[in-house]
Scaffold this motif. Structure first.
Motif, PDB file in Angstrom:
ATOM      1  N   GLN A 218      38.273  33.378  42.251  1.00 25.06           N
ATOM      2  CA  GLN A 218      39.247  32.992  41.329  1.00 25.06           C
ATOM      3  C   GLN A 218      40.798  32.977  41.641  1.00 25.06           C
ATOM      4  O   GLN A 218      41.151  33.881  42.514  1.00 25.06           O
ATOM      5  N   SER A 219      41.498  31.988  41.462  1.00 24.19           N
ATOM      6  CA  SER A 219      42.802  31.935  41.899  1.00 24.19           C
ATOM      7  C   SER A 219      43.693  33.073  41.271  1.00 24.19           C
ATOM      8  O   SER A 219      43.635  33.532  40.247  1.00 24.19           O
ATOM      9  N   ASN A 222      45.113  32.477  37.972  1.00 22.63           N
ATOM     10  CA  ASN A 222      43.993  32.707  36.710  1.00 22.63           C
ATOM     11  C   ASN A 222      43.909  34.123  36.467  1.00 22.63           C
ATOM     12  O   ASN A 222      43.794  34.347  35.237  1.00 22.63           O
ATOM     13  N   ASN A 292      36.060  39.253  38.969  1.00 25.67           N
ATOM     14  CA  ASN A 292      37.273  39.616  40.027  1.00 25.67           C
ATOM     15  C   ASN A 292      38.566  40.431  39.449  1.00 25.67           C
ATOM     16  O   ASN A 292      39.161  41.018  40.060  1.00 25.67           O
TER      17      ASN A 292
END
Lengths: 465, 130
Positions: A218-219, A222, A292
């Protein structure tokens, strides 16, 4: 050894023990027989400590069926039986998979084996494998020879003839045959413990730890936003629960002034709200710590807020426990009120395991494994308690208002203690309640006397006629 | 073999099984003669066939489409535990809810028929080869 011989013999014993009988000593005897059969057919697996423990647990629960003979003890014993079968089918899997495998083995192992054979064998091989002549010889010749000799001996000895005439086979009817077939099917199923392959394989390869490599990346932007959302939500939720706790504590001081119906409504509404809030609390925590965010470097605040929220939820549970305790001290124990205590205990355990999941970076399966194992252990422990006796003892000794109708309506496990109470404190229960208790006692004594040897219970040993 | 034909064949075999089990059970429980219930057999077979077609159509065929990418016997093996657990639970719940003796026998027969219907549905090609 031919598998069918012990199975047929055991299914005949199954009929002897259970056909048109109530549950009692027969359950304990059948459990022993089942363990013996499982040992014969799965000797290798019985060498592990886990299987031996499962067998002992099953035997212990069956003993409590003999002692207390309650629905709870029977259900626990059946679940312990599924656990034993599941442990035999795959010793290393989790408790919930073992329970599922045990259930599946009990109901469909025979069909599953048949289905697999269908898949693997050709019709020609199948035809070859059943040697009808052999079976005709093995069953037909001994039967004919035996019949000839019986006829000869009957004509030779009038006592022998008389004895044979006395043998009554009238119990063999369609229902008996159906019951015995059911017993055979059950025993056939349980002697071949099988697994649900996909679920067991998934369970065996899934560890408790959350692996960073298995999660979809995930970035960081985000992640930061999700972290912020979590912090805002948890700050608000913490404030709300704190405010609720303050008002609830103030309300708690006025609780003793309420009448019975208001107190009952307050406690029940509190419990329903609590059930919903705990489920939501765990759900929200699981959502934020699903992937994450567990490995996000700036998640410290989120973790602190989560811990605070878990802590405040535990306080909420304790407040509700106190309300339930007040309710019990006024109106006595009932099954529902005990159920509330057990639910509150399980909720605290659920919150603690969620806390461990967050801090030790475990996955969702860790929660499932631990919580189901603990739930199973609580169920087994609760089987060891004579609840009816406990409720009666508590209510007659400590409760301010005794509901005799409720106590009389409980199972026979409290009969002796109620009788003792009536005999000692003759002026307290109303006359109608005294009469009902005496009637219950007499009826129970009669039932005990009427019990067959299969239906014997522990009280038969205490109340010898 | 297409799904419709497979469903009809399975339903026919299962109806024969269910009716023979039911016939035997009713006969023995009522202590009647074999010939007593014979006139009712064709209609019983027809009704069972219709019910089983619906049963197979609504409970087994969805699994066939669910695992369509796999070979048919593999689909059967993969979903069999789920189907067995659901069928048994359904029969058990209805037995408890109904609370009368005949329901035990009828739902027992329904469970056995469901299991065999599953086995036959996913093994019809195999039979043909053999």
């Amino acid at each position: 050894m031919n598998k069918n011989i012990p199975l047929i013999a055991s299914s005949l014993i199954f009929s002897l023990l259970f056909f048109k009988q109530n549950i009692g000593l027969n359950f304990l005897l059948f459990s022993t027989l089942t363990i013996a059969l499982l040992f014969i057919f799965n000797t290798k697996q019985f060498k592990t400590i886990k299987v031996l423990t499962a067998a002992l647990v099953f035997l212990a629960t069956a003993t409590f069926v003999f002692i207390y003979n309650t629905t709870l003890s029977i259900i626990s014993s059946i679940i312990a039986f599924f656990y034993l079968l599941g442990t035999l089918s795959e010793v290393h899997s989790s408790v919930y998979i073992q329970l599922l495998n045990g259930f599946f083995s009990s109901i469909a192992s025979g069909f599953s084996m048949y289905y697999n054979r269908f898949l693997e064998e050709t019709e020609a091989v199948k035809k070859k494998s059943i040697d009808y002549v052999y079976w005709l010889k093995m069953i037909g010749i001994p039967t004919i020879v035996l019949l000839v000799f019986v006829i000869l001996y009957r004509s030779a000895n009038p006592y022998f003839d008389e004895l044979l005439n006395k043998i009554d086979f009238s119990f063999i009817n369609f229902q008996w045959i159906l019951f015995t077939t059911l017993g055979y099917f059950l025993l056939l199923n349980i002697t071949n413990p099988i697994t649900i392959e996909s679920a067991t394989a998934f369970d065996l390869i899934t560890a408790n730890n959350l692996n960073k490599d298995d999660i979809k990346p995930q970035s960081s932007e985000n992640l930061g936003q999700e972290n912020q959302l979590g912090i805002i939500l948890l700050v608000l939720l913490n404030m709300l629960i704190l405010f609720f706790l303050v008002t609830d504590t103030i309300y708690l001081s006025h609780l003793t002034d309420l009448n019975a119906s208001d107190l009952s409504r307050t406690v029940h509404e509190g419990i329903y709200a609590l059930i919903t809030s705990i489920v939501f609390a765990i759900g929200i925590i699981l959502y934020f710590f699903r992937g994450n965010l567990n490995f996000y470097k700036k998640n410290k605040n989120l973790k602190v807020l989560t811990t605070l929220w878990i802590g405040l939820n535990i306080v909420l549970i304790l407040v509700t426990t106190y309300k339930n305790y007040l309710y019990v001290s006024f109106h006595g124990l009932t099954y529902k009120r005990i159920g509330v205590f057990i639910y509150l205990l399980l909720s605290i355990i659920g919150l603690i395991t969620t806390f461990i999941k967050v801090y030790a970076t475990y996955n969702f399966w860790f929660l499932c494994r631990k919580n189901i194992s603990i739930g199973f252990a609580v169920l087994l422990i609760s089987t060891t308690i004579n609840w009816d006796k406990l409720i009666t003892k508590y209510n007659t000794q400590y409760a301010e208002n005794i509901d005799f109708d409720y106590l009389i309506g409980l199972s026979d496990n409290n009969t002796l203690i109620l009788k003792e109470y009536v005999d000692v404190i003759t002026n307290e229960p109303p006359i109608s309640a005294q009469n009902q208790i005496t009637h219950k006692y007499n009826q129970y004594c009669k039932n005990l006397q009427d019990n067959n040897w299969q239906e014997l219970v522990f009280d038969n040993l205490i109340l010898k006629p | 073999m297409n799904v419709s034909l497979r469903t009809i064949k399975t339903a026919f075999k299962s109806a024969l099984l269910a009716v023979s089990l039911l016939y035997f059970a009713i006969l023995c429980l009522n202590e009647g003669r074999i010939s007593d219930a014979l006139p009712f057999l064709p209609i019983c077979l027809f009704v069972s066939f219709i019910l089983i077609i619906l049963g197979v159509g609504f409970t087994i065929v969805p699994f066939y489409y669910l695992g369509k990418k796999n070979p048919i016997p593999k689909i059967g093996k993969k979903f069999f535990p789920l189907y067995a657990i659901l069928s048994f639970s359904f029969c058990l719940i209805f037995t408890v809810m109904s609370g009368f003796m005949a329901a035990n026998v009828i739902l027992g027969i329904a469970y056995i028929t469901a299991m065999f219907a599953w086995i036959w549905f996913f093994n019809l090609d195999k039979n043909k080869i053999n």
